[in-house]
Design an enzyme around this catalytic site. Structure first.
Site, PDB file in Angstrom:
ATOM      1  N   LEU A 156       0.814  -1.184   0.167  1.00  0.00           N
ATOM      2  CA  LEU A 156      -0.053   0.074   0.103  1.00  0.00           C
ATOM      3  C   LEU A 156       0.955   1.223  -0.003  1.00  0.00           C
ATOM      4  O   LEU A 156       1.958   1.254   0.805  1.00  0.00           O
ATOM      5  CB  LEU A 156      -0.855   0.100   1.133  1.00  0.00           C
ATOM      6  N   ASP A 157       0.717   2.425  -0.840  1.00  0.00           N
ATOM      7  CA  ASP A 157       1.379   3.311  -0.560  1.00  0.00           C
ATOM      8  C   ASP A 157       1.440   3.994   0.508  1.00  0.00           C
ATOM      9  O   ASP A 157       0.586   3.887   1.350  1.00  0.00           O
ATOM     10  CB  ASP A 157       0.755   4.572  -1.792  1.00  0.00           C
ATOM     11  N   GLU A 158       2.376   4.941   0.531  1.00  0.00           N
ATOM     12  CA  GLU A 158       2.515   5.522   2.219  1.00  0.00           C
ATOM     13  C   GLU A 158       1.448   6.438   2.524  1.00  0.00           C
ATOM     14  O   GLU A 158       1.053   6.415   3.782  1.00  0.00           O
ATOM     15  CB  GLU A 158       3.802   6.643   1.811  1.00  0.00           C
TER      16      GLU A 158
END
Length: 211
Positions: free
Chosen positions: A45-47
């Site tokens: 999952l992206d930041e």
């Protein structure tokens, strides 16, 4: 050889990794729990994305769950009031940019969400309410191009403001709170039909992340 498996609710602002080699300090998964050596995130999952993340020490299990046979469902908060016309476009497939070329996303499941999900406040405020209304939709995909869901909603005129993954196969986020970790006895890799039957047997410990 025995393996360890975990589900976590990744909070906003964390990288889906344990090592970050650049100089800028980042929040990493190892700050949430005392994971055993060799633990890896299954997908990422992206930041600035949140929600369900599976971790394991079993590389084979990682490959199974990352496959296109396993659905991933996301709840997205978008800028503006998304309508059924936009939802239908998402279902059919939309054009996004990927690796410098145009790409048409595969057909997917999408629907409007009429009630605001009870995720609680994000680690960083979305924006001021005076900037206009927002709304929620569910998008389920079985492919994982870079920032795909965000690009999809932007393509139909409703940029994503918040993204929370709520399901991987049949493993659900449910009421797991941001930062919580649950250690599992096993991931059942019995994937049936089109990959929607990923089961889990969960036992033991959960630890809530403390700020």
């Amino acid at each position: 050889m025995s393996h360890s498996h975990f589900i976590i609710h990744k909070p906003y602002g964390y990288l889906s990794q344990f090592i970050y080699e650049l100089k800028r300090k980042k929040k990493l998964l190892g700050e949430l729990y005392d994971f055993p050596k060799g633990t890896m995130a299954i997908g990422r999952l992206d930041e600035d994305s949140e929600g369900l993340l599976l971790l394991t020490t079993d590389g084979m299990m990682s490959e199974i769950i990352r496959s296109k046979k396993v659905d991933k469902e996301y709840y997205v908060q978008v800028d503006g009031i998304i309508n059924q016309e936009a939802i239908e476009k998402l279902k059919i497939g939309v054009e996004i940019g990927f690796n410098g070329t145009k790409y048409i996303t595969k057909p997917c499941d999408a629907r409007l969400i009429t009630e605001i999900p009870a995720f609680g406040a994000r680690g960083k405020k979305i924006r001021d309410e005076r900037h206009g209304p927002t709304s929620w939709a569910s998008i389920t995909v079985n492919e994982g191009k870079f920032r795909q869901v965000r690009k999809m909603t932007a393509a139909v005129g409703f940029p994503t403001l918040r993204l929370v993954r709520v399901r991987i196969g049949n493993v659900h986020l449910n009421d797991l709170q941001a930062g919580e970790v649950i250690e599992l006895e096993d991931f059942n890799d019995n994937i049936k039909n089109q990959g929607n039957q990923l089961y889990q047997e969960s036992e033991s410990v959960n630890q809530k992340y403390k700020c």
